[in-house]
Write a protein that holds these residues in place. Structure first.
Motif, PDB file in Angstrom:
ATOM      1  N   ASN A  63      12.457   5.495   5.548  1.00  0.00           N
ATOM      2  CA  ASN A  63      11.486   4.688   4.808  1.00  0.00           C
ATOM      3  C   ASN A  63      11.630   4.774   3.295  1.00  0.00           C
ATOM      4  O   ASN A  63      11.087   3.928   2.576  1.00  0.00           O
ATOM      5  CB  ASN A  63      10.065   5.101   5.202  1.00  0.00           C
ATOM      6  CG  ASN A  63       9.616   4.452   6.495  1.00  0.00           C
ATOM      7  OD1 ASN A  63      10.149   3.417   6.895  1.00  0.00           O
ATOM      8  ND2 ASN A  63       8.656   5.059   7.166  1.00  0.00           N
ATOM      9  N   VAL A  64      12.317   5.806   2.794  1.00  0.00           N
ATOM     10  CA  VAL A  64      12.487   5.929   1.346  1.00  0.00           C
ATOM     11  C   VAL A  64      13.656   5.055   0.922  1.00  0.00           C
ATOM     12  O   VAL A  64      14.817   5.359   1.205  1.00  0.00           O
ATOM     13  CB  VAL A  64      12.728   7.389   0.935  1.00  0.00           C
ATOM     14  CG1 VAL A  64      12.940   7.481  -0.576  1.00  0.00           C
ATOM     15  CG2 VAL A  64      11.559   8.258   1.361  1.00  0.00           C
TER      16      VAL A  64
ATOM     17  N   ASP B  95       0.854  -1.189   0.000  1.00  0.00           N
ATOM     18  CA  ASP B  95       0.000   0.000   0.000  1.00  0.00           C
ATOM     19  C   ASP B  95       0.890   1.238   0.000  1.00  0.00           C
ATOM     20  O   ASP B  95       0.915   2.011   0.946  1.00  0.00           O
ATOM     21  CB  ASP B  95      -0.924  -0.018   1.220  1.00  0.00           C
ATOM     22  CG  ASP B  95      -1.946   1.108   1.160  1.00  0.00           C
ATOM     23  OD1 ASP B  95      -2.207   1.600   0.052  1.00  0.00           O
ATOM     24  OD2 ASP B  95      -2.461   1.493   2.226  1.00  0.00           O
ATOM     25  N   CYS B  96       1.641   1.418  -1.086  1.00  0.00           N
ATOM     26  CA  CYS B  96       2.517   2.583  -1.188  1.00  0.00           C
ATOM     27  C   CYS B  96       2.460   3.093  -2.625  1.00  0.00           C
ATOM     28  O   CYS B  96       2.666   2.312  -3.576  1.00  0.00           O
ATOM     29  CB  CYS B  96       3.955   2.216  -0.822  1.00  0.00           C
ATOM     30  SG  CYS B  96       4.992   3.667  -0.539  1.00  0.00           S
ATOM     31  N   PRO B  97       2.183   4.354  -2.853  1.00  0.00           N
ATOM     32  CA  PRO B  97       1.973   4.855  -4.218  1.00  0.00           C
ATOM     33  C   PRO B  97       3.261   5.068  -5.018  1.00  0.00           C
ATOM     34  O   PRO B  97       3.229   5.061  -6.241  1.00  0.00           O
ATOM     35  CB  PRO B  97       1.260   6.181  -3.993  1.00  0.00           C
ATOM     36  CG  PRO B  97       1.715   6.632  -2.640  1.00  0.00           C
ATOM     37  CD  PRO B  97       1.897   5.386  -1.830  1.00  0.00           C
ATOM     38  N   ASN B  98       4.398   5.266  -4.314  1.00  0.00           N
ATOM     39  CA  ASN B  98       5.632   5.617  -5.014  1.00  0.00           C
ATOM     40  C   ASN B  98       6.635   4.471  -4.945  1.00  0.00           C
ATOM     41  O   ASN B  98       7.046   4.055  -3.858  1.00  0.00           O
ATOM     42  CB  ASN B  98       6.246   6.879  -4.411  1.00  0.00           C
ATOM     43  CG  ASN B  98       5.325   8.077  -4.510  1.00  0.00           C
ATOM     44  OD1 ASN B  98       4.479   8.135  -5.405  1.00  0.00           O
ATOM     45  ND2 ASN B  98       5.483   9.025  -3.608  1.00  0.00           N
TER      46      ASN B  98
ATOM     47  N   THR C  58      10.391   1.354  -1.889  1.00  0.00           N
ATOM     48  CA  THR C  58       9.288   2.314  -1.980  1.00  0.00           C
ATOM     49  C   THR C  58       9.542   3.485  -1.042  1.00  0.00           C
ATOM     50  O   THR C  58      10.541   3.542  -0.333  1.00  0.00           O
ATOM     51  CB  THR C  58       7.951   1.655  -1.595  1.00  0.00           C
ATOM     52  OG1 THR C  58       7.905   1.492  -0.165  1.00  0.00           O
ATOM     53  CG2 THR C  58       7.791   0.289  -2.247  1.00  0.00           C
ATOM     54  N   ASP C  59       8.599   4.412  -1.028  1.00  0.00           N
ATOM     55  CA  ASP C  59       8.645   5.517  -0.063  1.00  0.00           C
ATOM     56  C   ASP C  59       8.112   5.085   1.295  1.00  0.00           C
ATOM     57  O   ASP C  59       8.062   5.884   2.235  1.00  0.00           O
ATOM     58  CB  ASP C  59       7.823   6.709  -0.569  1.00  0.00           C
ATOM     59  CG  ASP C  59       8.534   7.457  -1.683  1.00  0.00           C
ATOM     60  OD1 ASP C  59       9.654   7.045  -2.059  1.00  0.00           O
ATOM     61  OD2 ASP C  59       7.977   8.457  -2.185  1.00  0.00           O
ATOM     62  N   CYS C  60       7.699   3.834   1.404  1.00  0.00           N
ATOM     63  CA  CYS C  60       7.127   3.305   2.649  1.00  0.00           C
ATOM     64  C   CYS C  60       7.975   2.162   3.201  1.00  0.00           C
ATOM     65  O   CYS C  60       7.490   1.311   3.939  1.00  0.00           O
ATOM     66  CB  CYS C  60       5.708   2.812   2.426  1.00  0.00           C
ATOM     67  SG  CYS C  60       4.645   3.980   1.545  1.00  0.00           S
TER      68      CYS C  60
ATOM     69  N   SER D 239      10.583  -1.291   7.632  1.00  0.00           N
ATOM     70  CA  SER D 239      10.488   0.174   7.647  1.00  0.00           C
ATOM     71  C   SER D 239      11.355   0.706   8.782  1.00  0.00           C
ATOM     72  O   SER D 239      12.164  -0.026   9.361  1.00  0.00           O
ATOM     73  CB  SER D 239       9.032   0.603   7.821  1.00  0.00           C
ATOM     74  OG  SER D 239       8.534   0.134   9.068  1.00  0.00           O
ATOM     75  N   GLU D 240      11.167   1.963   9.090  1.00  0.00           N
ATOM     76  CA  GLU D 240      11.947   2.577  10.174  1.00  0.00           C
ATOM     77  C   GLU D 240      11.713   1.866  11.498  1.00  0.00           C
ATOM     78  O   GLU D 240      12.630   1.758  12.317  1.00  0.00           O
ATOM     79  CB  GLU D 240      11.608   4.060  10.296  1.00  0.00           C
ATOM     80  CG  GLU D 240      12.077   4.893   9.118  1.00  0.00           C
ATOM     81  CD  GLU D 240      11.678   6.348   9.247  1.00  0.00           C
ATOM     82  OE1 GLU D 240      11.231   6.743  10.350  1.00  0.00           O
ATOM     83  OE2 GLU D 240      11.806   7.094   8.264  1.00  0.00           O
TER      84      GLU D 240
END
Length: 1018
Positions: free
Chosen positions: A581-582, A536-539, A554-556, A573-574
């Motif tokens: 996260n990027v 669920d990440c757009p980028n 991803t950006d997530c 993630s972090e």
């Protein structure tokens, strides 16, 4: 290609990626702006874990974070020339005014004479250099008083008188030979004669003119390095004490040349490299393996370069960090573990021989070259073997040149041509002819800002960018639409950031705003990865294929995706340990470790252990920020990552971790925000004791690891307050407010930058005294006092009970005596019982003092009355005493509403005159009882006058309000007769008995009543 790239990387690491052999040695700077007392870096040493630095204006102790400065008043001079750890717990400090010996536990200095126990020349002469030999004894070079040899076992000192005007340097060979350099020669110690003999170096070196020596070093290969003032460096072989010239190194541009001829210092490090400091040429580092030098100089455009080219000193610490003292800029530190990443950057001085632009969008390996796409510098081709760069830029006058200088992506087709996605269209590059062919035509505005390109196996070139997805047929050189592929047409308007064709021919799209898409070559369908599929990440920034798994940046964060099921296996993630996260790119090294580039550096992820190790710009990376889909792994395992400030490259298997975990020290204690002062220095304190109102305590601590110190980590515990260890991370302070009274132990542990913990902790005991009212002695005292009070109350109550019982007994006795007196003396029972009632009232109202006084007077009166009543005649004085006691009681009973005056004829008292007893008192009582009723508003006066008129006694009683009527009988039916009637009858009877003219007279007037009595007087 693999062999050429392997050779290339070897060249890169050995010489530099930019043909500049300075870029691989980076420095951290420690000067006045970091807290150093002054900028002349004359000497340094590691003692008791701390680093110590001597300057022209003070001695400095460094814990990896802060400097503590010692100046005159502590040492005998601010001008520090040399430092030495004697391995016996003392730091030797040589100044221009003599030797100082530092005691770490006391944090204080002694003069050499105090240390020695007697006066000595070394306490006051300029000490140039200190050296410890293999026997653990110390050589001391002075500026003008020769050399001294100090035997540490017995503190014996041997003096070697002056054999030159200036002693410059001293060194000890592998065989124990000692050499001393002076301005004009080098001397060797003749052990048999205990004398230094000249080696006549000008003859040994074959010099026609006399040279000036500045330094000498005997290395571990038993070679002698002799540095000169302006004649460079000489290397000599030591053959049984005879020096044979091997090489003469001078300034030049070749790898076998020095960077300068004016030699200041020479040092051999733990790897056998020789560090040569110069006056104006920085440092030359000699590698014995290839017998070449790396030149290290100051560069204005490189902040991590040497800060100044004038070298004053070298020192290698226990972690193999090299500390370099420079002129005016303090000290430099070379940390071999910190900067392990190679850099490829633009060199402004040699723009054609370096990267064309530091903003790198793409790294692509093709055949024998690496290609770098940049933001504004066009395309850079790098030949790792020849260490050469070739830059391709747009040339409007040349149609075979690059169309646009903004290169985002590169892909090779089956023919070996490269396809470039540009800021303005698509371009084809033939590496053989080095010609470009632009496929952009004016008016094709949809083809600007192309971010991605992929040459497919079917000879189509798919490219995408800001304005959607496009395809080009490389055989027909025609652009094609998507009408034949409606699934692709539906997404062709998306912003495409990357395109990747996997091993099965499926095509993956990373978009901005629409997430991850996969086009199946078999089904011709688009699979969307969204919230349902757990991405669920757009980028999307990166797609990395790893056998049956895809890693999606991803950006997530980063996702691990099962290739067969298209399901997410796990996400990081972090919160999992990523620094950011990027995730721009993903690579897997040859040991199975995954590498992620982010906005906060690089991360190495061990999938088996699920651990992350993070690197950032402080480790030597080009920057913390990297770029999308910009990475490459060479055949030899070298990883490349492009970012906003160049390219970082490295071999993961050559990255070394820091295994040295330095001791942790408590460096400062504050109590109520004020520094805690003790006779023992804070790092060596074992315990402190504080009053209850000094319970705000803070601690500062340091792990004495000087490699990447800012990444040291800590955990601490206040034992006695909590059992939990607090993970402080990189923070090195602990604060405690309102610490309750009690006993505690503050404990702290430290780990180095790679997480290696030193098992030895620092600890200090703290005792907070309770306030005196909570102290054991005070509580015990209060308890005893409480018991004492209880005991006192108990005894007091017992005494009161006993006294009350005694008073009751006395009252009973008085009552008995009174009744007897009434019967015997006809005393008015009303007076007696009124008196007893008064006593009881006092007792019941707890007016014990009044009760006691009244009882005493009443008892005296009753006894006196009883005593007098037993006699026929009594002395006037005795009768008068009884009368006064009676009046005293009546005044108190009537609350002093009257006062009494006695006027007694002195003749009555001088002679023993006697009268019948108890004749006057009834009249006085009657005057008081009935005269006072009318005089309640003011005090009345009762006068009693007695005159001697022999044979009679004249008594006058005057009181306002005397009642002549018959007094009321006690209780209306008293068994006692009226006292006045009885008394009058007694007076008449006594007159007859004594044949005297006894009489009485009672008269009334406006002022009151007057009674006159004439009684027999004998």
């Amino acid at each position: 290609m693999a062999q050429r790239l392997l050779l290339a990387i070897t060249c890169l690491i050995g010489l530099s990626c930019l043909a500049q052999n300075t870029d691989q040695i980076y420095f951290e700077h420690y000067s006045q702006d970091r807290g150093l007392s002054q900028g002349s870096g004359y000497t340094s040493v590691q003692f008791d874990g701390f680093m110590w630095f001597g300057t022209q204006d003070g001695l400095n102790r460094f814990d990896g974070y802060d400097f503590k400065v010692y100046k005159t008043g502590q040492t005998n001079s601010n001008f520090i020339q040399t430092l030495l750890d004697d391995k016996k717990g003392h730091l030797w400090v040589g100044t221009i005014k003599g030797l100082n010996i530092y005691n770490s536990e006391k944090d204080s200095f002694k003069g050499f004479h105090q240390f020695l126990g007697k006066d000595h020349l070394l306490q006051s002469v300029s000490v140039k250099l200190l050296m410890m030999d293999k026997l653990m004894n110390i050589w001391i070079l002075t500026d003008e008083n020769g050399a001294f040899y100090f035997e540490t076992a017995n503190k014996a000192i041997r003096h070697y008188p002056i054999f030159s005007n200036r002693l410059i340097d001293i060194t000890e060979g592998k065989d124990g030979s000692v050499f001393v350099a002076t301005d004009d020669d080098i001397f060797k110690l003749d052990g048999s004669r205990q004398k230094f003999v000249p080696l006549k170096m000008n003859e040994v070196l074959g010099l026609s003119k006399k040279t000036i020596f500045r330094t000498v070093l005997a290395d571990t290969q038993n070679q002698i390095w002799a540095g000169t003032y302006e004649d460079g460096l000489f290397l000599l072989e030591n053959r049984s004490g005879n020096l044979i010239l091997q090489k003469h190194f001078t300034k030049g541009s070749r790898p076998y040349n020095l960077s300068g001829n004016e030699i200041t210092r020479v040092m051999e490090d733990s790897k056998g490299r020789i560090w040569i400091g110069t006056r104006t040429g920085g440092i030359s580092v000699y590698h014995p393996a290839d017998q070449n030098f790396i030149h290290v100089l100051h560069q204005e455009t490189e902040p991590l370069s040497l800060s100044d080219d004038y070298i004053l000193s070298f020192y290698e610490d226990r972690q193999n960090n090299v500390w370099i003292g420079v002129s005016g800029r303090g000290f430099e530190k070379y940390d071999p573990r910190k900067y392990q990443f190679g850099l490829i950057r633009k060199n402004e001085d040699k723009p054609d021989q370096s990267l064309s632009d530091n903003m790198v969008f793409k790294i692509y390996g093709h055949k024998n070259y690496l290609y770098f796409g940049t933001q504004s510098g066009g395309l850079t081709r790098f030949d790792p073997v020849l260490n050469q760069f070739k830059i391709y830029k747009s040339n409007p006058g040349n149609i075979k040149s690059l169309l646009h200088n903004e290169v985002y992506d590169i892909s090779a087709d089956k023919t070996g041509d490269l396809w470039l996605a540009l800021g303005k269209g698509l371009c084809r590059f033939d590496p053989e002819t080095q010609h470009f062919k632009s496929l952009f035509r004016e008016g094709q505005q949809e083809l600007v800002y192309l971010y991605a390109v992929q040459a497919l196996n079917n000879d189509e070139i798919w490219t995408g960018g800001q304005r959607g997805l496009f395809r080009f047929d490389s055989r027909t050189e025609q652009w094609k639409n998507w009408n034949d592929q409606p699934e692709i047409k539906a997404i062709s308007g998306y912003v495409i950031r990357l395109i990747y064709e996997d091993s099965e021919g499926d095509i993956w799209f990373g978009t901005i705003g629409h997430g991850l898409l996969k086009y199946s070559a078999k089904t011709k369908k688009i699979i969307r990865f969204n919230k349902t599929s757990e991405i669920d990440c757009p980028n999307i920034r990166a797609v990395y294929e790893d056998r049956h798994t895809f890693w999606i940046g991803t950006d997530c964060g980063v996702y691990e995706l099962d290739k067969r099921t298209n399901a997410v296996v796990r996400q990081f993630s972090e919160t999992s340990g990523l620094p950011n996260n990027v995730v721009y790119t993903v690579l897997k090294d040859k040991k199975g470790i995954y590498w992620f580039s982010t906005n906060k550096g690089l991360t190495a992820f061990d999938a088996a252990k699920k651990t992350f190790k993070n690197y950032d710009a402080s480790d030597g990376l080009q920057s913390n920020e990297f770029n999308t889909n910009c990475s490459f792994m060479a055949d030899d395992g070298t990883l490349y990552f492009g970012g906003v400030n160049g390219i970082s490259f490295f071999r993961p298997d050559r990255l070394t971790s820091n295994q040295f975990a330095g001791p942790v020290r408590i460096t400062n204690i504050k109590v109520m925000d004020q520094a805690y002062i003790d006779s023992i220095a804070v790092p060596y304190l074992k315990a402190i004791s504080l009053p209850y109102d000094q319970n705000y305590i803070s601690f500062e601590f340091s792990a004495l690891n000087f490699s990447n110190s800012e990444r040291n980590s800590y955990k601490y515990q206040m034992q006695g307050l909590t059992k939990r260890w607090i993970d402080a991370g990189n923070r090195r302070t602990a604060n405690y407010t309102n610490l309750p009274p009690g006993d505690y132990t503050f404990r702290v542990k430290g780990s180095n930058n790679d997480g290696i913990e030193n098992p030895q902790e620092a600890a200090i005991k703290i005792h907070i005294h309770p306030p005196f009212w909570k102290a054991t002695w005070f509580i015990t005292l209060l308890f005893l006092l409480f018991l004492g009070i209880l005991y006192f109350i108990y005894k007091y109550k017992i005494a009161l009970i006993r006294k009350e019982e005694q008073q009751k007994a006395e009252i009973k006795q008085i009552r008995t005596e009174a009744e007897a007196a009434i019967l015997r003396a006809n005393i008015n029972p009303d007076f007696v019982f009124d008196g007893l009632n008064t006593i009881e009232t006092y007792v019941l109202t707890n007016r014990r003092r009044e009760a006691t006084n009244f009882i005493q007077v009443f008892s005296k009166l009753i006894r006196k009355v009883v005593e007098n009543s037993r006699q026929e005649l009594v002395c006037v004085e005795d009768e008068l005493t009884a009368l006064k006691l009676f009046v005293q009681l009546e005044e108190e009973r009537y609350n002093y509403i009257f006062r009494t005056e006695f006027d007694i004829d002195a003749a009555l008292l001088e002679n023993k005159n006697q009268i019948p007893p108890l004749l006057v008192q009834p009249f006085v009582e009657n005057a008081i009882a009935y005269g006072s009723v009318e005089m309640v508003q003011k005090q009345s006066l009762l006068k009693i006058i007695m005159k001697c008129e022999k044979p009679l006694l004249k008594v006058i009683i005057e009181h306002s309000g005397i009642e002549k009527e018959e007094p009321k009988k006690m209780n209306g039916n008293s068994v006692y007769k009226n006292p006045i009637d009885i008394t009058l009858k007694r007076i008449t009877a006594l007159g007859n008995l004594y044949e005297s003219k006894t009489s009485y007279k009672i008269t009334d007037n406006d002022m009151g009543t007057r009674v006159e009595l004439f009684l027999p007087l004998k």
